[in-house]
Motif scaffolding. Structure first.
Motif, PDB file in Angstrom:
ATOM      1  N   ASP A 166     -27.471 -11.938  54.104  1.00  0.00           N
ATOM      2  CA  ASP A 166     -27.800 -13.344  53.867  1.00  0.00           C
ATOM      3  C   ASP A 166     -26.717 -14.028  53.038  1.00  0.00           C
ATOM      4  OD1 ASP A 166     -30.132 -13.016  55.280  1.00  0.00           O
ATOM      5  OD2 ASP A 166     -31.379 -12.660  53.510  1.00  0.00           O
ATOM      6  N   ASP A 167     -26.236 -13.293  52.001  1.00  0.00           N
ATOM      7  CA  ASP A 167     -25.172 -13.858  51.172  1.00  0.00           C
ATOM      8  C   ASP A 167     -23.914 -14.104  51.995  1.00  0.00           C
ATOM      9  OD1 ASP A 167     -26.865 -13.724  49.025  1.00  0.00           O
ATOM     10  OD2 ASP A 167     -26.063 -11.835  48.263  1.00  0.00           O
ATOM     11  N   GLN A 170     -24.394 -17.062  54.141  1.00  0.00           N
ATOM     12  CA  GLN A 170     -24.291 -18.285  53.344  1.00  0.00           C
ATOM     13  C   GLN A 170     -22.830 -18.618  53.056  1.00  0.00           C
ATOM     14  OE1 GLN A 170     -26.662 -20.321  52.633  1.00  0.00           O
ATOM     15  NE2 GLN A 170     -25.439 -21.728  51.387  1.00  0.00           N
ATOM     16  N   LYS A 173     -21.267 -19.907  56.121  1.00  0.00           N
ATOM     17  CA  LYS A 173     -21.699 -21.283  56.360  1.00  0.00           C
ATOM     18  C   LYS A 173     -20.935 -22.242  55.463  1.00  0.00           C
ATOM     19  CE  LYS A 173     -25.889 -24.118  56.606  1.00  0.00           C
ATOM     20  NZ  LYS A 173     -27.355 -24.135  56.415  1.00  0.00           N
ATOM     21  N   GLU A 174     -20.776 -21.867  54.186  1.00  0.00           N
ATOM     22  CA  GLU A 174     -20.036 -22.721  53.259  1.00  0.00           C
ATOM     23  C   GLU A 174     -18.577 -22.839  53.679  1.00  0.00           C
ATOM     24  OE1 GLU A 174     -20.618 -21.031  49.447  1.00  0.00           O
ATOM     25  OE2 GLU A 174     -22.716 -21.661  49.271  1.00  0.00           O
TER      26      GLU A 174
END
Length: 291
Positions: A166-167, A170, A173-174
């Motif tokens: 998940d990290d 993320q 995505k960033e």
């Protein structure tokens, strides 16, 4: 982990038995199945897996009332690390079992197969089912506790991996959003530069229009300036006049001729004195241009 046991049958006395649906048992086929199972056990003791497998299969085909043949064939596969085949035979033995002890042994060994596959959740359920049929077996209880511990560790690792995933998602995505922002800024800058270039080009075109009369003006001025520099016929320089107290070229020439004549006279006097033998002092006379 509980040691896998072979069930030996001698003379049809030891082993599992099961009655048929009509209450009658085909004793002849069952006896043949038990004898073949005994032969398979003997082959296993002699490390002859090929003959043992053949005898167990023949025993299973002779009678479905002999779960020992399936169970012992499962043990043979387990020792060969053929766990998929072993599980199938243990499951078959558990379905054919008629006593709690038979079921306990079948489910215990199914739990062992799941442990080898690292399928700890399934191993926990298999050991629990084994204990339902024999709650006094300490080896099964120990295996159950071990399976639970390994299951918890496995779940913790999976949770950690999910969090890391998940990290990472993320972060990706960033990064993606940042790339889009950079692309937008770059596009904006490119448009701004393009607009500035267009305005500059327009300004240059305007400057070119202004330069044309300037060039003509400058050409006319240069031409006029050149004309100014060229002397008129009336402006031709006159011969240079001598300045006051300065001899003219003619005067200088006359003076030189006079000095040469004087020097000639002096030389003639000297030559005359040499003839008489009288020494005289010579006075050097230089060429004089002016006072």
């Amino acid at each position: 982990m509980k040691k896998i046991l072979y069930i030996f049958f001698m003379f049809g006395v030891l082993g599992f038995s099961q009655e048929s649906e009509d209450g009658k048992t085909n004793k002849k086929d069952l006896q043949t199945s038990k004898n073949l199972t005994w032969e398979g056990n003997k082959d296993i003791a002699e490390n002859d897996f090929i003959n043992a497998e053949a005898n167990y299969r023949r025993a299973i085909s002779k009678s479905t009332d002999n779960p020992a043949a399936s169970y012992n064939l499962g043990n043979a596969y387990y020792n060969k690390e053929t766990y998929s085949e072993a599980f199938g035979r243990f499951k078959q033995a558990g379905e054919l079992a008629s006593t709690k002890e038979e079921k306990h042994q079948a489910y215990h060994n199914m739990g062992n197969v799941f442990m080898k596959r690292k399928e700890y959740e399934k191993a926990v359920e298999a050991y629990k089912e084994a204990l339902r049929n024999d709650s006094t077996d300490e080896e099964t209880r120990y295996n159950l506790a071990l399976a639970k511990e390994l299951l918890k560790k496995q779940q913790d690792e999976e949770q950690k991996n999910d969090e890391n995933k998940d990290d990472q998602n993320q972060e990706d995505k960033e990064d993606k959003n940042e790339d889009k922002k950079d692309e937008g800024d770059k596009e904006k800058d490119d448009k701004g530069e393009q607009k500035e270039d267009e305005n500059k080009d327009k300004g240059d075109e305007g400057d070119k229009g202004d330069e044309k009369p300037e060039e003509n003006k400058e050409g006319d001025g240069d031409k006029k300036e050149e004309e100014k520099k060229q002397p008129n016929e009336g402006d031709k320089p006159q011969e240079q006049q001598p300045r006051p107290n300065q001899l003219s070229p003619q005067q200088v020439q006359n003076l030189l001729e006079a000095m040469q004549n004087e020097e000639k006279k002096v030389q003639e006097k000297i030559d005359a004195q040499k003839v008489k033998g009288i020494k005289t002092k010579m006075k050097k006379i230089g060429n004089v241009i002016g006072n």
